[in-house]
Design a protein around this motif. Sequence first.
Motif, PDB file in Angstrom:
ATOM      1  N   VAL A   1       0.895  -1.167   0.059  1.00  0.00           N
ATOM      2  CA  VAL A   1      -0.116  -0.105  -0.095  1.00  0.00           C
ATOM      3  C   VAL A   1       0.855   1.154  -0.044  1.00  0.00           C
ATOM      4  O   VAL A   1       1.813   1.408   0.893  1.00  0.00           O
ATOM      5  CB  VAL A   1      -0.886  -0.013   1.238  1.00  0.00           C
ATOM      6  CG1 VAL A   1      -1.537   1.285   1.399  1.00  0.00           C
ATOM      7  CG2 VAL A   1      -1.817  -0.867   1.214  1.00  0.00           C
TER       8      VAL A   1
ATOM      9  N   PRO B   1       0.258   4.882   1.223  1.00  0.00           N
ATOM     10  CA  PRO B   1      -0.786   5.475   1.865  1.00  0.00           C
ATOM     11  C   PRO B   1      -1.374   6.898   1.141  1.00  0.00           C
ATOM     12  O   PRO B   1      -0.449   7.607   0.738  1.00  0.00           O
ATOM     13  CB  PRO B   1      -0.071   5.883   3.154  1.00  0.00           C
ATOM     14  CG  PRO B   1       1.016   4.988   3.173  1.00  0.00           C
ATOM     15  CD  PRO B   1       1.415   4.601   1.905  1.00  0.00           C
ATOM     16  N   GLN B   2      -2.371   6.996   1.264  1.00  0.00           N
ATOM     17  CA  GLN B   2      -3.180   8.073   0.522  1.00  0.00           C
ATOM     18  C   GLN B   2      -4.093   8.913   1.543  1.00  0.00           C
ATOM     19  O   GLN B   2      -4.751   8.030   2.556  1.00  0.00           O
ATOM     20  CB  GLN B   2      -3.991   7.573  -0.386  1.00  0.00           C
ATOM     21  CG  GLN B   2      -3.384   7.103  -1.488  1.00  0.00           C
ATOM     22  CD  GLN B   2      -2.330   7.745  -2.265  1.00  0.00           C
ATOM     23  OE1 GLN B   2      -2.912   8.788  -3.288  1.00  0.00           O
ATOM     24  NE2 GLN B   2      -1.097   7.316  -2.321  1.00  0.00           N
TER      25      GLN B   2
ATOM     26  N   GLY C   1      -8.678   7.597  -1.184  1.00  0.00           N
ATOM     27  CA  GLY C   1      -8.754   6.436  -2.206  1.00  0.00           C
ATOM     28  C   GLY C   1      -7.559   5.539  -2.053  1.00  0.00           C
ATOM     29  O   GLY C   1      -6.902   5.300  -0.958  1.00  0.00           O
ATOM     30  N   LYS C   2      -7.604   4.698  -2.819  1.00  0.00           N
ATOM     31  CA  LYS C   2      -6.531   3.432  -2.565  1.00  0.00           C
ATOM     32  C   LYS C   2      -5.344   3.489  -3.686  1.00  0.00           C
ATOM     33  O   LYS C   2      -5.738   3.749  -4.844  1.00  0.00           O
ATOM     34  CB  LYS C   2      -7.252   1.879  -3.060  1.00  0.00           C
ATOM     35  CG  LYS C   2      -8.496   1.977  -2.222  1.00  0.00           C
ATOM     36  CD  LYS C   2      -9.239   0.561  -2.495  1.00  0.00           C
ATOM     37  CE  LYS C   2     -10.382   0.519  -1.908  1.00  0.00           C
ATOM     38  NZ  LYS C   2     -11.241  -1.065  -2.457  1.00  0.00           N
TER      39      LYS C   2
ATOM     40  N   VAL D   1      -2.233   0.923  -4.579  1.00  0.00           N
ATOM     41  CA  VAL D   1      -1.165  -0.351  -4.136  1.00  0.00           C
ATOM     42  C   VAL D   1      -0.044  -0.289  -5.464  1.00  0.00           C
ATOM     43  O   VAL D   1      -0.254  -0.223  -6.516  1.00  0.00           O
ATOM     44  CB  VAL D   1      -2.088  -1.355  -4.303  1.00  0.00           C
ATOM     45  CG1 VAL D   1      -1.107  -2.848  -4.049  1.00  0.00           C
ATOM     46  CG2 VAL D   1      -3.132  -1.309  -3.128  1.00  0.00           C
TER      47      VAL D   1
END
Lengths: 185, 185
Positions: free
Chosen positions: A167, A169-170, A173-174, A176
Motif C-alpha cells: 500500500v 498511503p493516501q 482513495g486506494k 497499491v
Amino acid sequence: MPSRRPRSAGPSVSVLRLGHRAGRDPRLTTHVALTARALGAERLYLHPPDAALASRVDAVGRTWGGRFEVVGAPDWRAVVRQFDGGVVHLTMYGEPVAQRLPMLRRQRRLLLVVGGAKVPADVYQRADWNIAVGHQPHSEVAALAVVLTGLRGVPGPGAWPGARRAVVPQARGKRVAGVPTAESA
Amino acid sequence: MPSRRPRSAGPSVSVLRLGHRAGRDPRLTTHVALTARALGAERLYLHPPDAALASRVDAVGRTWGGRFEVVGAPDWRAVVRQFDGGVVHLTMYGEPVAQRLPMLRRQRRLLLVVGGAKVPADVYQRADWNIAVGHQPHSEVAALAVVLTGLRGVPGPGAWPGARRAVVPQARGKRVAGVPTAESA
C-alpha cells in the motif's frame, strides 16, 4: 525499492488461539490471524488446527510479504509448556493492562493466549500473567490488537520482505504498488 | 459503592459499521459493537440495521452497565452528513494513524467508520480523514480497538453506571461482584 519490514522495538510475539471452531467462526479466527500478522506477531498457534484457514492466511503472506505462519496446535498445553518466554492470557477478568504493560515490554519473547467466550479453566494457572484490556465483555481480536500495539507499536508503511504488493498511503482513495521480485528484477 | 464509569479524557466517539451482513457475520459485527462499547464509544450506527443484534448488545449493557446504544442506520450517508464532528474512515489504504492521532485527540466528537472487505467508494470522499492502522489486510475490529485506545485509553476497573455486575481484577481466575441497584439497596 528493497523490501524492508518496518518494526518497532519490543518483544517478539507469538499468539495462541484457543477454542477455534472451524465450522462456526472461521472468519473470527481469520481476524485473529490477520491482526496478529498485521501488528507484528511472528506466528499463530491454532487450537484445534485448521489447515484451510492456515492456507488462506499463507496466501495473504504470499501477496503482502512477511514471515508470519499459522501452526496447528492439537495439544495447546504442550505449546504453553514448551514456550521459551512469558505466557500472557488475555481475559476480561485479569489485571489491568496499563499496570503490566511496562513489565511486558521488557520481555524478550511473549506468547499471547486468546480464547473465545469459554476457555479451559487451567489456562488461568498455566499462564504467567492474566491481563485484561478493560473489564467488560468484548472481543479477543480487540484485546489482541491493543496489547500487540502496546508492546510493539503500529508498523509503518513500506513493503514487507518478499511482498508482491504494498500500500502507498493516501489521504483519499486506494493506491497499491507492485514490488519488483527477484525473478522480475 | 456508587457506580462510576472510569473514563479517560479524549473525544466522544460514535462508530458507524458499514456492510453488516446479518445472515453471514453476526458474530463479527457483535465483536465490533462490544469493542466499541468496552473501549468507550457512545453508540454504534449499524448499516444495514439488525434489530436482533441491537437487542443482544442491549442485554450486555443491562448486566454490565453504561449507556452504549446500537442505532439502525438504513441510510449511512445521512449519518455521515448529519454528524456533528469529524468523520474518520479506518482503512488500510489511508494515512498512518501515528501521524494523525495527536490531531484526532484534540477533536471534540468523532465518528469512526469501519467496513468489511468492501466499502462503497464514496466513503473515502465523504470522510474527513482516511486513517490506516498499519497497511496490511487485517480486521476492522482490531483497527477500531487500536484507534479507540489511542483516542481515549483503556477504561480502568470499576462498575459502570447502572451495572448489576462488575469484574474484580485478579491475577488468577475469575471474580465478579454484584452491584447493589436502586431497587435492592
